[in-house]
Design a protein around this motif. Structure first.
Motif, PDB file in Angstrom:
ATOM      1  N   UNK A 302       0.863  -1.190   0.000  1.00 52.39           N
ATOM      2  CA  UNK A 302       0.000   0.000   0.000  1.00 52.39           C
ATOM      3  C   UNK A 302       0.893   1.231   0.000  1.00 52.39           C
ATOM      4  N   UNK A 303       0.700   2.110  -0.986  1.00 55.47           N
ATOM      5  CA  UNK A 303       1.448   3.361  -1.079  1.00 55.47           C
ATOM      6  C   UNK A 303       0.473   4.501  -0.841  1.00 55.47           C
ATOM      7  N   UNK A 310      -2.874   3.560  -2.854  1.00 59.00           N
ATOM      8  CA  UNK A 310      -2.910   2.678  -4.020  1.00 59.00           C
ATOM      9  C   UNK A 310      -2.159   1.403  -3.665  1.00 59.00           C
ATOM     10  N   UNK A 311      -2.411   0.341  -4.410  1.00 58.60           N
ATOM     11  CA  UNK A 311      -1.784  -0.959  -4.152  1.00 58.60           C
ATOM     12  C   UNK A 311      -0.962  -1.383  -5.355  1.00 58.60           C
ATOM     13  N   UNK A 312       0.220  -1.940  -5.078  1.00 62.47           N
ATOM     14  CA  UNK A 312       1.084  -2.507  -6.117  1.00 62.47           C
ATOM     15  C   UNK A 312       1.641  -3.823  -5.584  1.00 62.47           C
ATOM     16  N   UNK A 313       2.257  -4.577  -6.465  1.00 66.78           N
ATOM     17  CA  UNK A 313       2.824  -5.868  -6.070  1.00 66.78           C
ATOM     18  C   UNK A 313       4.056  -5.665  -5.201  1.00 66.78           C
ATOM     19  N   UNK A 314       4.221  -6.541  -4.227  1.00 67.68           N
ATOM     20  CA  UNK A 314       5.377  -6.491  -3.331  1.00 67.68           C
ATOM     21  C   UNK A 314       6.568  -7.197  -3.971  1.00 67.68           C
ATOM     22  N   UNK A 331       3.284  17.103 -14.156  1.00 64.42           N
ATOM     23  CA  UNK A 331       2.106  16.264 -13.948  1.00 64.42           C
ATOM     24  C   UNK A 331       1.795  15.978 -12.488  1.00 64.42           C
ATOM     25  N   UNK A 332       2.742  16.251 -11.585  1.00 61.93           N
ATOM     26  CA  UNK A 332       2.531  15.932 -10.176  1.00 61.93           C
ATOM     27  C   UNK A 332       2.690  14.455  -9.863  1.00 61.93           C
ATOM     28  N   UNK A 333       3.169  13.681 -10.796  1.00 57.31           N
ATOM     29  CA  UNK A 333       3.344  12.239 -10.589  1.00 57.31           C
ATOM     30  C   UNK A 333       4.508  11.995  -9.633  1.00 57.31           C
ATOM     31  N   UNK A 334       4.286  11.128  -8.666  1.00 59.24           N
ATOM     32  CA  UNK A 334       5.320  10.750  -7.701  1.00 59.24           C
ATOM     33  C   UNK A 334       6.000   9.475  -8.189  1.00 59.24           C
ATOM     34  N   UNK A 335       7.330   9.506  -8.233  1.00 57.51           N
ATOM     35  CA  UNK A 335       8.114   8.365  -8.692  1.00 57.51           C
ATOM     36  C   UNK A 335       8.957   7.880  -7.527  1.00 57.51           C
ATOM     37  N   UNK A 346      12.325  -2.036  -7.670  1.00 59.02           N
ATOM     38  CA  UNK A 346      11.290  -1.730  -8.640  1.00 59.02           C
ATOM     39  C   UNK A 346      11.011  -0.236  -8.630  1.00 59.02           C
ATOM     40  N   UNK A 347      10.673   0.291  -9.806  1.00 59.91           N
ATOM     41  CA  UNK A 347      10.333   1.705  -9.962  1.00 59.91           C
ATOM     42  C   UNK A 347       8.815   1.814 -10.020  1.00 59.91           C
ATOM     43  N   UNK A 348       8.239   2.587  -9.099  1.00 61.58           N
ATOM     44  CA  UNK A 348       6.788   2.709  -8.965  1.00 61.58           C
ATOM     45  C   UNK A 348       6.394   4.154  -9.216  1.00 61.58           C
ATOM     46  N   UNK A 349       5.356   4.351  -9.997  1.00 58.98           N
ATOM     47  CA  UNK A 349       4.797   5.688 -10.234  1.00 58.98           C
ATOM     48  C   UNK A 349       3.394   5.759  -9.662  1.00 58.98           C
ATOM     49  N   UNK A 350       3.076   6.870  -9.021  1.00 56.84           N
ATOM     50  CA  UNK A 350       1.753   7.091  -8.426  1.00 56.84           C
ATOM     51  C   UNK A 350       1.205   8.396  -8.986  1.00 56.84           C
ATOM     52  N   UNK A 351       0.053   8.307  -9.651  1.00 61.53           N
ATOM     53  CA  UNK A 351      -0.585   9.493 -10.225  1.00 61.53           C
ATOM     54  C   UNK A 351      -2.075   9.222 -10.400  1.00 61.53           C
ATOM     55  N   UNK A 352      -2.881  10.198 -10.095  1.00 59.78           N
ATOM     56  CA  UNK A 352      -4.341  10.132 -10.290  1.00 59.78           C
ATOM     57  C   UNK A 352      -4.954   8.926  -9.587  1.00 59.78           C
ATOM     58  N   UNK A 353      -4.462   8.658  -8.382  1.00 57.98           N
ATOM     59  CA  UNK A 353      -5.038   7.563  -7.612  1.00 57.98           C
ATOM     60  C   UNK A 353      -4.685   6.184  -8.123  1.00 57.98           C
ATOM     61  N   UNK A 354      -3.688   6.081  -8.991  1.00 60.95           N
ATOM     62  CA  UNK A 354      -3.270   4.788  -9.537  1.00 60.95           C
ATOM     63  C   UNK A 354      -1.779   4.595  -9.306  1.00 60.95           C
ATOM     64  N   UNK A 355      -1.429   3.370  -8.949  1.00 63.29           N
ATOM     65  CA  UNK A 355      -0.032   3.011  -8.785  1.00 63.29           C
ATOM     66  C   UNK A 355       0.374   1.977  -9.821  1.00 63.29           C
ATOM     67  N   UNK A 356       1.487   2.206 -10.481  1.00 61.40           N
ATOM     68  CA  UNK A 356       1.961   1.292 -11.515  1.00 61.40           C
ATOM     69  C   UNK A 356       3.442   0.999 -11.303  1.00 61.40           C
TER      70      UNK A 356
END
Length: 866
Positions: A302-303, A310-314, A331-335, A346-356
């Motif tokens: 959980x990030x 948002x949730x991403x794989x551990x 864009x305000x995207x958090x990396x 792993x590199x995770x991006x969080x933007x608009x309520x979505x984590x990838x």
């Protein structure tokens, strides 16, 4: 005649199938290579740039690299540099797209081009005016106010209870510019635990490792102020501006609290972190808001950022560490760059309520503990139908790698290998011990792959407990019913776990590991130079049979029992070439069985001035403990690498007098009562008789064998320092063996074993010339094909069902695989082999046989009627 026809048809069918089996042009195209970085300790994102988006990373293994942040890059390394492990990169500061500074722990400065990593200049941070220059330790840096400058912070102990902080400004040419100031931190007696710096390098916040006391240092306007805070701090989360840092402070109630500390040491306010659902949480301050990463389950994270989760794989068992973070201004995207407790990133991006997850890298593979190669039947645990030609020849096998952090990786041999995580057993070990993350107090002692399972034995030093975890080799599922904890475990002998009462323990593998009569060596006290022989009786008790003291720590060892295929040979006799030219008679000697031979190395240092180091190589019998041979090399030192191949012992060392890297070679032969030469060898009739009449298998015993005859020699190894040694093998011992050596330059060499044995140094073009005094190698001996296999620590080999081919896996920082032909391609068909012509010829002969038979019968009938 009909039998001849059937035989011809059978031969044609076999050859027609064999034509599609394998061609020699496939040899050399079975390699796979993966470049790694290692256990990453530092990371920073490149400044905002429309053309260059990447993250810089540095690892404990001394690697510094740049990785593109785009998801399309799949995390592939853009460029990297391999530095020394003792002087690894401490920080990386990029100045736009023009230049980046890399500063090492001991003050080495590299200026590189951010786009391709080209080294523009290199220098050393010289502080000759200080007597403690050789003790200098860089602990951080920041971008300077002037263009292309960097502010470097270093520390050095200057007394029993003080640490000096040095601030130096470095220009784009690596030379010092601007001012320098020195601050004394009273009470800081050990290294710096955590530090953060303002964007312009004017202020610093430092936490001492031993006392956890926080120091705020200001260099503004060349005025030095040092504020020592009484509040202890865990670490420094972020720096908001030039004058304020956010510090994580531990509390008695266990809550996560941040405090804003100014450069003058003032405690402005406390920031309470929202509670998370799990105890495993990590936080960082990014653009004024707190970003939290917590473990939701074993497979998800959980990030939390700006109040949204948002949730991403551990990527591991526990919550990962946040190595670096940044916010895209447009864009305000958090990396976030995250590192799991298994060192995978792993590199995770969080933007608009979505984590990838943009990409991930299996960096735990750069810290291998054990590697095993298993075929499909071993993995499945039962007989498997082999459908393809690669499966029938044993080309498609699976590699299992256990990292030092408890993760089992696996990949299939071949050029299209795709590594994947099979399972992370560190969490299972921690659960079995009833503890949290035990990564830093856990060592893995063994891994075996047998009958469809992977058995891992981990040792927990604080509790003297051995934990055995059984994993399904195909699915990675942990068989919790077979997870076993052995208390007071202190000894590990090959397949055995022995506790302090000398009781032998197992984990449902008794049928594969026969324990009665097993002879092993206790290596517990090898650091003090003491070895012991052990045998296991019918009552399951381990009894000591012999004990030997060398006086110095054992720096290298090898045993013939470690890999029985390495010592297997179809030829028990060896023609010992006579190079004296005094007579043409060659001796024929019987190879000494090395299954019970243990070779150990230790270094003796004389009391002379200056001291002289002598490398001592000793061969022991594991069963009886008797000394078989001893060789001393003056002016020699390690690192030492030893391997036993058939009857030969090969080891590598460095000669300090000649300043050359050498290869020592022994050949061990049985002691004969009379000399056997090639002139009185068996006659042709005796050879034919030996083929027709089956001979009995020769058995030997350590109790009856006499000490061997051991000729030895030392050869120069031109490629330089060897980092690991191995030897190819086969199931029947027919194919000639090759040495596999990895060097510090990243090359993997294969050398025919015969070229290092006696008589193998003769020039074939000039047989009358004196033999070589070095190992003759050329670029053709390099099997890594220009791919630098850096930091190699192990060479693992495994045979295929094709006698001439062998699997070779090299692990270290990088991972490399190659299927080599160890005895030339004598069992392979040429790619231009004309199979249709052979089939047509055989069919034509069969038809001609029928025609000839018809006319012969017709002629016979005419003669009979005449």
């Amino acid at each position: 005649m009909s039998r001849m026809l059937l035989a011809a048809v059978a031969v044609a069918a076999v050859i027609a199938v064999g034509v599609n089996a394998l061609h020699e042009d496939e040899v050399g195209n079975r390699d796979w290579y993966q470049a790694n970085i290692g256990d990453i300790t530092h990371a920073s994102f490149h400044p905002s740039s429309p053309s260059l988006k990447q993250v810089y990373v540095a690892s404990k293994q001394g690697v510094v690299a740049a990785i593109p942040t785009a998801a399309s890059s799949n995390g592939e390394i853009r460029w990297r540099h391999i530095l020394s492990v003792k002087d690894k990169a401490e920080c990386i500061v990029a100045h736009g797209d023009e230049m980046a500074h890399i500063i090492t722990t001991r003050g080495q400065v590299m200026m590189v081009a951010p786009g391709n990593g080209q080294v523009l200049a290199s220098t050393s941070l010289k502080l000759s005016e200080y007597s403690f220059d050789n003790q200098l330790r860089v602990f951080g840096c920041a971008k300077g106010e002037a263009k292309n400058t960097v502010v470097v912070f270093a520390s050095v102990a200057s007394g029993d209870a003080d640490t000096e902080i040095i601030r130096v400004v470095i220009g784009d040419d690596g030379k010092r510019v601007g001012s320098k100031a020195v601050a004394t931190l009273s009470g800081a007696t050990t290294a710096i635990k955590s530090a953060a710096f303002s964007p312009n390098g004017a202020n610093a916040w430092v936490i001492a490792e031993d006392s956890q006391l926080l120091f705020a240092i200001s260099f503004a306007a060349d005025k030095l102020t040092v504020a020592k805070l009484s509040t202890k701090a865990s670490d420094i989360a972020s720096v908001t501006d030039s004058n304020t840092a956010i510090v994580r402070v531990p509390t008695t109630d266990g809550k996560k609290v941040f405090k804003a500390i100014t450069s003058s040491g003032a405690d402005d306010k406390a920031i309470t972190v929202p509670a998370c659902a799990s105890k495993h949480c990590k936080y960082v301050l990014e653009s004024g808001s707190i970003v939290g990463v917590s473990r939701a389950s074993e497979s998800s994270l959980d990030i939390t950022t700006k109040g949204a989760a948002v949730s991403v794989a551990n990527i591991g068992t526990w919550a990962p560490t946040i190595l670096a973070s940044t916010t895209v201004a447009t864009s305000g995207k958090v990396v976030l760059l995250l590192k799991g407790c298994n060192s995978d990133i792993q590199l995770v991006t969080v933007a608009d309520g979505r984590g990838e997850i943009a990409w991930s890298r299996l960096e735990g593979m750069a810290s291998p503990a054990f590697v095993r190669i298993a075929d499909q039947e071993t993995i499945a645990g039962h007989e498997v139908r082999l459908r393809t030609k690669e499966e029938r020849f044993g080309f498609h096998q699976r590699v299992f790698m256990l990292s030092k952090f408890g993760t089992i990786y696996t990949f299939q041999t071949g050029p299209t290998a795709v590594p994947a995580v099979l399972v992370d057993v560190e969490g299972e070990v921690a659960s079995a011990l009833g503890m949290a993350c035990v990564r830093f107090s856990l060592t893995f002692r063994r891994m075996t792959v047998e009958s469809g399972i992977v058995a891992v034995v981990a040792y927990h030093e604080p509790t003297s407990s051995a934990v055995t975890v059984i994993v399904d080799a195909s699915t990675g599922a942990i068989r919790k019913s077979e997870t076993k904890v052995t208390k007071n475990a202190a000894m590990f002998y090959g397949p055995l776990i022995v506790d302090n009462s000398n009781q032998v323990h197992y984990h449902n593998l008794e049928k594969h590991w026969p324990h009665v009569g097993v002879h092993a060596v206790d290596m517990r006290e090898s650091k003090t130079g003491v070895l012991s022989g052990v045998t296991v009786g019918k009552d399951g008790q381990a009894a000591q049979t012999w004990r030997m003291r060398f006086g110095q720590r054992v720096v290298g060892h090898a045993s013939g029992a470690q890999s029985p295929l390495n010592i297997m040979s179809a030829e028990n006799l060896r023609v010992y070439t006579n190079t004296s030219k005094a007579t043409s008679v060659n001796e024929v000697r019987r190879k000494y069985p090395t299954a019970n031979v243990l070779v150990v190395a230790h270094v003796e240092t004389s009391r002379a001035t200056p001291p002289v180091k002598t490398l001592v190589i000793t061969a022991l019998d594991i069963v009886s403990g008797s000394v078989l041979n001893v060789v001393r090399h003056k002016d020699a030192q390690g690192p030492i690498h030893i391997v036993i191949a058939e009857h030969a012992v090969i080891y590598h060392f460095y000669n300090t007098f000649s300043q050359r890297f050498m290869i020592g070679v022994w050949e061990m032969f049985e002691r004969e009562d009379s000399l056997i030469t090639d002139a009185n060898m068996a006659s042709p009739a005796q050879v034919i008789s030996s083929i027709i009449v089956p001979s009995k298998i020769r058995t030997v015993s350590s109790a009856s064998l006499r000490p061997p005859v051991v000729p030895s020699q030392v050869l120069l190894f031109p490629p330089g320092a060897i980092t690991s040694l191995g030897v190819t093998n086969s199931y029947h011992g027919i194919a000639r063996k090759q040495l596999v050596a990895t060097t510090t330059a990243g090359n993997v060499y294969t050398v025919d074993l015969r070229t290092v044995l006696f008589g193998g140094q003769v020039n074939p073009q000039k047989p009358d010339a004196p033999p070589y005094s070095f190992v003759a190698v050329s670029p053709l001996n390099i099997i890594s094909f220009g791919q630098p296999v850096m930091g190699a620590t192990q060479v693992i080999t495994s045979p295929t069902t094709l006698e001439s081919s062998s699997h070779v896996v090299v692990v270290g920082i990088d991972t490399f695989y190659m299927r080599v032909s160890s005895g030339k391609a004598w069992d392979l068909l040429n790619d231009d082999f004309n199979a249709p012509l052979l089939v047509v010829t055989l069919v034509a002969f069969a038809v001609l046989t029928f025609v000839a038979r018809y006319f012969a019968n017709k002629k016979g009938l005419s003669v009979a009627w005449a």
